[in-house]
Design a protein around this motif. Sequence first.
Motif, PDB file in Angstrom:
ATOM      1  N   PRO A  20      24.953  59.070   9.806  1.00 35.19           N
ATOM      2  CA  PRO A  20      23.813  59.922   9.421  1.00 35.19           C
ATOM      3  C   PRO A  20      22.629  59.798  10.366  1.00 35.19           C
ATOM      4  CG  PRO A  20      24.538  58.518   7.577  1.00 35.19           C
ATOM      5  CD  PRO A  20      25.309  58.097   8.765  1.00 35.19           C
ATOM      6  N   GLN A  21      22.457  58.639  10.994  1.00 39.09           N
ATOM      7  CA  GLN A  21      21.342  58.489  11.949  1.00 39.09           C
ATOM      8  C   GLN A  21      21.585  59.362  13.180  1.00 39.09           C
ATOM      9  OE1 GLN A  21      21.416  54.224  12.498  1.00 39.09           O
ATOM     10  NE2 GLN A  21      20.655  53.833  10.431  1.00 39.09           N
ATOM     11  N   ALA A  22      22.849  59.448  13.618  1.00 44.25           N
ATOM     12  CA  ALA A  22      23.170  60.298  14.771  1.00 44.25           C
ATOM     13  C   ALA A  22      22.953  61.762  14.386  1.00 44.25           C
ATOM     14  CB  ALA A  22      24.613  60.057  15.211  1.00 44.25           C
ATOM     15  N   GLN A  23      23.386  62.113  13.188  1.00 42.21           N
ATOM     16  CA  GLN A  23      23.205  63.512  12.746  1.00 42.21           C
ATOM     17  C   GLN A  23      21.724  63.865  12.703  1.00 42.21           C
ATOM     18  OE1 GLN A  23      25.333  63.144   9.037  1.00 42.21           O
ATOM     19  NE2 GLN A  23      27.218  64.041   9.880  1.00 42.21           N
ATOM     20  N   ALA A  24      20.904  62.918  12.241  1.00 38.97           N
ATOM     21  CA  ALA A  24      19.472  63.193  12.080  1.00 38.97           C
ATOM     22  C   ALA A  24      18.802  63.525  13.409  1.00 38.97           C
ATOM     23  CB  ALA A  24      18.776  62.004  11.422  1.00 38.97           C
ATOM     24  N   VAL A  25      19.317  62.961  14.534  1.00 41.44           N
ATOM     25  CA  VAL A  25      18.674  63.256  15.825  1.00 41.44           C
ATOM     26  C   VAL A  25      19.491  64.255  16.646  1.00 41.44           C
ATOM     27  CG1 VAL A  25      17.316  61.137  15.997  1.00 41.44           C
ATOM     28  CG2 VAL A  25      19.659  61.137  16.851  1.00 41.44           C
ATOM     29  N   GLY A  26      20.532  64.826  16.034  1.00 40.24           N
ATOM     30  CA  GLY A  26      21.303  65.885  16.694  1.00 40.24           C
ATOM     31  C   GLY A  26      22.194  65.377  17.820  1.00 40.24           C
ATOM     32  N   LEU A  27      22.654  64.131  17.749  1.00 40.24           N
ATOM     33  CA  LEU A  27      23.584  63.628  18.774  1.00 40.24           C
ATOM     34  C   LEU A  27      24.976  63.496  18.158  1.00 40.24           C
ATOM     35  CD1 LEU A  27      21.317  60.917  20.442  1.00 40.24           C
ATOM     36  CD2 LEU A  27      21.911  63.171  21.370  1.00 40.24           C
ATOM     37  N   THR A  28      26.000  63.573  19.024  1.00 43.90           N
ATOM     38  CA  THR A  28      27.379  63.534  18.540  1.00 43.90           C
ATOM     39  C   THR A  28      28.005  62.193  18.882  1.00 43.90           C
ATOM     40  OG1 THR A  28      27.453  65.838  19.178  1.00 43.90           O
ATOM     41  CG2 THR A  28      29.568  64.820  18.653  1.00 43.90           C
ATOM     42  N   LEU A  29      28.662  61.587  17.912  1.00 48.62           N
ATOM     43  CA  LEU A  29      29.362  60.333  18.209  1.00 48.62           C
ATOM     44  C   LEU A  29      30.729  60.702  18.803  1.00 48.62           C
ATOM     45  CD1 LEU A  29      28.274  58.358  15.026  1.00 48.62           C
ATOM     46  CD2 LEU A  29      27.421  58.091  17.361  1.00 48.62           C
TER      47      LEU A  29
END
Length: 310
Positions: A234-243
């Motif tokens: 969810p932290q990655a989603q919040a800043v718009g980055l893709t794992l």
Amino acid sequence: MDDELKLQAFESRIGAGETIEPKDWMPEGYRRQLIRMISQHAHSEIVGMLPEGNWITRAPSLRRKMILLAKVQDEAGHGLYLYSAAETLGVERQELTEQLLSGKAKYSSIFNYPTLSWADMGTIGWFVDGAAIVNQTMLAKCSYGPYARANLRICKEESFHKKQGYEIITALAGGTPEQKMMAQDAVNRWWKPSLMMFGPGDKDSPNSAELMKWKIKLKGNEELRQRFIDLTVPQAQAVGLTLPDPELRYNNETGHWNYGELDWKEFFEVISGRGPYNRERLKARKEARRNGEWVRIAAEAYAEKRRMLA
Ligand code: 3HC
């Protein structure tokens, strides 16, 4: 009491959730496991100063430089608390340092990867310190008092480290397209190595059963890795980055994120000394040791003089 009775008494103290202190009786295996783990942890903190130390002179502003300097300095402090905790088990710091410099001792796999851009500073704080917090909040409740107390203090500082990393990434991800690309590139390179920090899966982890029996570890490697993934997606989603994992998918039945296979061949190469940056890291530590020799000689001469005058 013979050793069998002492062991029974020791294990019932562990079972009752009591803390073991340095002067208490403990089985040799418990002492050995703790020295192994605490010293590897201490070496990780000290070697872990190198990838970020590399960027202090190139931080993009005075504010960023001050924060990074403080973080790297904190890691040195963590190393010192941990070497002191290991010394309570009857091993000298000098001996542990020699094991590190000779390549005999392990330290965290993650520090054998290069830091290629400023975004790596953000990603290390976010992922690496984030993973360390998940692991070490558990260790702060472990059965050995000096190690538990060291981890308690370390976690407080790691939590600041994680926040500063996520803040760097948030700024880059919300910046120019080039900045966002730089953040994504760092995330792509650090994600899987960060997941491997937790160690191999439980069936390939020879130490876990004994460590858990003695409550040195309270959770297995796999459970902690999963917790880190669940917190980080969810932290990655919040800043718009893709794992970088096409198999990353939320599983409604388990309430966890499923993820793809990790490259364990790469992991075992890295921890056997053949990772991308193992040689550079050890070379830098050896140089630091050599460069600091005159300080140690001067400090010893000063201490000797004070003893003579006393
Ligand atoms: N890096 C290097 N070696 C690793 C490793 C890793 N990420 N994960 C596992 N290993 C090694 C183990 O040390 C063991 O080798 P050994 O028997 O020769 O010592 C072998 O692989 C098999 O693994 P196990 O799962 O059986 O080992 P453990 O049960 O000890 O679990 C561990 C590994 C989870 C790393 C555990 O030792 C641990 O929690 N250690 C304390 C915490 C620590 O060292 N953290 C370092 C993180 S970096 C950090 O905190 C710095 C900060 O700045 C971010």
